[in-house]
Design a protein around this motif. Structure first.
Motif, PDB file in Angstrom:
ATOM      1  N   ASP A  87       1.825   1.477   4.722  1.00  0.00           N
ATOM      2  CA  ASP A  87       2.126   0.054   4.627  1.00  0.00           C
ATOM      3  C   ASP A  87       2.423  -0.448   6.039  1.00  0.00           C
ATOM      4  N   ARG A 100       3.444  -3.468  -6.718  1.00  0.00           N
ATOM      5  CA  ARG A 100       2.937  -2.104  -6.569  1.00  0.00           C
ATOM      6  C   ARG A 100       2.551  -1.509  -7.924  1.00  0.00           C
ATOM      7  N   LYS A 119     -10.530   3.852  -2.960  1.00  0.00           N
ATOM      8  CA  LYS A 119      -9.637   4.482  -3.928  1.00  0.00           C
ATOM      9  C   LYS A 119     -10.437   5.082  -5.063  1.00  0.00           C
ATOM     10  N   TRP A 149       0.839  -1.202   0.000  1.00  0.00           N
ATOM     11  CA  TRP A 149       0.000   0.000   0.000  1.00  0.00           C
ATOM     12  C   TRP A 149       0.870   1.246   0.000  1.00  0.00           C
TER      13      TRP A 149
END
Lengths: 432, 246
Positions: free
Chosen positions: A155, B104, A221, A145
């Motif tokens: 994170d 990511r 999000k 994250w």
């Protein structure tokens, strides 16, 4: 356990080897000259890399460290909406790159020896199901994250690591369940429930059965014009090996990234909402002690300069206000990446002739003035062969963070130890 | 020369310029129509050479791509193994990259559009590989007619474009671009894109070799189109920033 891992690897190999001849049919219309399509997706795919990383200290002792790493990855997509991924990791390290070196320096090793390798481990093993507007991912999953490049305050499932020269190091897998629900207009609700704490410790105790020791997180999000943003809430759980107890905290998180004025701008923050008990509470709570945040930018200069520059500022409210308050245990436990409060990361990168890359990274502790420098040259010698040469340089006044001197008093010892030593390194990575 | 004569000449020139602009627009519309598809799936190989003079020591990347309209495009690197799984989603000017090792997704800079695609695009920049029809991207005018080609000058409509002008060579019979010259403000004639080896793929005549030659840096990169499917259903997930990598 190791037998099970070997069996799993063997199964994957057995499943994977014939898969190259059983790949899906090429797209319906192959090139007119009859040439077989080279990029048709395979039903099974096995790939990975072998990497050798070697380091020599620049001090008079010129101690040597070596780490050999094998990563075996497997993908399997039995149907369009169902996929699996497995990553096995084997790492052997010796010399200054074995934990024994650090533990001995800090007086934490009683025997003076550690294994060369922990054996073949399952780092990632997950399945993903696309169920209409819902994605469900279960197993040992990398959870990454945050928009920050070096520091990720949001994170809270992985141990904090800042001084890492391995730029493409994998995010460790975390046992858990991840879900994402997709709404119109690029709005997504995503969350995780983890079945292991942030330390990823390798043993289980009775207290692991308590609900309060399960980390979780959820965030919404979205994309609004040029801005991607998220807002969330999470619970962090970390087993502190020095206190021999779980530490818990709740956080409100947010991040955003946008392309404005030709720059890539990003921000990420986590606000701790807990008091000392770990539950939501504000007894003695101060904003500057409980806020972690990152602000950064990436800008690419056009030819002929063709340099990428990244600047990232990190504020760590949980860090020490003064260097006299540094506590190496916060870093060793994985709770914090660095010990102080104010940091600046600077990075320059230029690519030459497509296959050569020069970079210079620096992490500065703005509070005590110490810093780390990492100049590096990387050459993509072949499609699947990369060579890396670089050095680690640390500068700072006595007792500053990157001078490397650690007061052993916090660890029950006496005197100081030098744990950050300037070094040169060379790496070779072969992908298969 | 009196004022009437001046006026007549000016009107003639304006009419001629307008007619040339109109004719150029008609031509590029035919070219755009030849390439138009609602969705497209392609399998491509990207060959990056160290020098325009060398055909050896090249790097080869295999890419699977999906596109929808001119706004959405998705690329997945299949090989080399060192970057297998790298995925790039482009929606208009926004781009997201999924890095498989770290797990990511990063939204990347709209940055200099002259930059190579994530370090693996060789001499193709984001702008070169971006979507959009010729008509959408350029104001056009007919420069001249040659025996087999129309030469059309395009001026980028996007003021942030890396180029100040392009010159398109359009095959008169097929209404397909065979060469594009790129000009920048500082370097002048900067790159040439050569389109060749036309074959019928996905029901259309398609250039299966696209070679970008960087004249200033003396480098080249080629894209080989292996397979094409047009107007097929493509899962919506490939075009969503939070889902394209799953």
């Amino acid at each position: 356990m190791k037998d099970a891992v070997r069996a799993l690897a063997l199964l994957l190999l057995v499943a994977g080897i014939p898969a190259y001849s059983q790949g899906q049919e090429p797209a319906q219309e192959a090139a007119a000259d009859g040439e077989k399509s080279a990029v048709t997706q395979e039903a099974f795919t096995l790939y990975g890399y072998i990497k050798s990383y070697n380091r020599v200290d620049l001090l008079e002792s010129a101690d040597f460290g070596s780490r050999e790493k094998l990563r075996l990855k497997g993908d399997w997509r039995p149907e369009e909406r169902l996929s699996f991924h497995l990553e096995l990791s084997w790492i052997a390290s010796l010399g200054t790159l074995n934990d024994i070196y650090l533990q001995s320096a800090l007086g934490l090793s009683s025997s003076g020896i550690l294994p060369l390798s922990n054996g073949l481990e399952v780092d990632h093993a997950w399945g993903l199901a696309n169920l209409g507007m819902l994605d469900l991912q279960v197993g040992k999953v990398p959870i990454a994250w945050g928009t920050g490049y070096v520091f990720n305050p949001s994170d809270r499932v992985n141990v904090a690591r800042a001084l890492q020269t391995d730029s493409d190091a994998e995010t460790p897998g975390t046992l858990g369940i991840l879900a994402s629900i997709y709404f119109p207009r690029n709005l997504t609700l995503m969350g995780y429930l983890a079945f292991q704490d942030r330390s990823h410790k390798e043993w289980v105790g009775l207290s692991d059965s308590r609900w309060e020791n399960l980390p979780f997180g959820a965030k919404i999000k979205g994309v609004a014009g040029p801005v991607d943003f998220s807002m969330g809430f999470l619970r962090e759980v970390l087993y502190d090996p020095f206190a021999l107890a779980y530490v818990r905290a709740c956080y409100a998180t947010t991040d955003a990234v946008a392309n404005l004025l030709g720059m890539n701008l990003y921000v990420e923050a986590a606000l701790r909402l807990s008091d000392e008990t770990g539950k939501i509470g504000f007894t003695g709570w101060k904003l500057d002690d409980n806020l972690d945040g990152v602000v950064g930018l990436l800008y690419s200069f056009a030819d002929p300069l063709a340099v990428d520059i990244r600047v990232e500022y990190f504020y760590q409210g949980q860090g020490a206000k003064d260097k006299n308050e540094y506590d190496i245990r916060t870093v060793l436990s994985g709770e914090l990446a660095v010990q102080g409060r104010h940091y600046l990361f600077l990075y320059l990168e230029r690519t030459f002739f497509n296959f050569h890359r020069l970079s210079l990274g620096s992490l500065v502790n703005l509070s005590d003035g110490s810093f780390a420098l990492v100049p590096e040259y990387q050459w993509q010698a072949l499609n699947n062969l990369t060579l890396t040469f670089g050095s680690l340089l640390f500068m700072g006044a006595a007792a500053s963070e990157f001078s490397g001197e650690v007061d052993l008093g916090a660890l029950g010892g006496t005197g100081t130890a030098d744990i950050l030593r300037p070094a040169v390194y060379a790496g070779i990575k072969l992908a298969y | 020369m009196n004022s009437k004569t001046w006026g007549l000449m000016l009107a003639t020139l304006l009419f001629a310029a307008g007619a040339y602009g109109q004719e150029a627009l008609t031509i590029v519309r035919k070219v755009d129509e030849n390439q138009r598809s609602d969705t497209i799936k392609q399998e491509q190989a990207l060959l990056v050479y160290p020098s325009v003079h060398s055909d050896s020591d090249r790097r080869e990347f295999s890419v699977l791509s999906y596109g929808r309209g001119n706004e959405y495009s998705y690329m997945e690197f299949i090989s080399p193994r060192s970057i297998k799984g790298l995925k790039i989603l482009s929606v208009n000017d926004d781009r997201w990259v999924f890095f498989p090792s770290t797990g990511r997704v990063r939204k990347i800079a709209g940055e200099s559009k002259k930059q190579s695609v994530q370090g693996v695009g060789g001499d193709f920049s984001y702008e070169d590989m971006g979507g959009g029809t010729i008509e959408e991207k350029y104001d056009v005018r007919l420069l001249k007619e040659e025996p087999g080609s129309f030469l059309i000058e395009g001026t980028p409509k996007d003021k942030d474009s890396a180029y100040v002008r392009v010159v398109l060579y359009i095959d008169k019979n097929k209404y397909l671009a065979t060469k594009i010259e790129y000009y920048t403000k500082d370097e002048g004639h900067y790159k040439d894109l050569l389109l060749s080896e036309f074959k019928v793929l996905g029901g259309r005549e398609t250039a299966t070799r696209l070679e970008m030659i960087n004249i200033v840096k003396e480098r080249k990169t080629a894209v080989l189109v292996r397979a094409v499917q047009r107007d097929i259903p493509i899962d919506e997930k490939y075009f969503k920033p939070d889902r394209f990598y799953k």
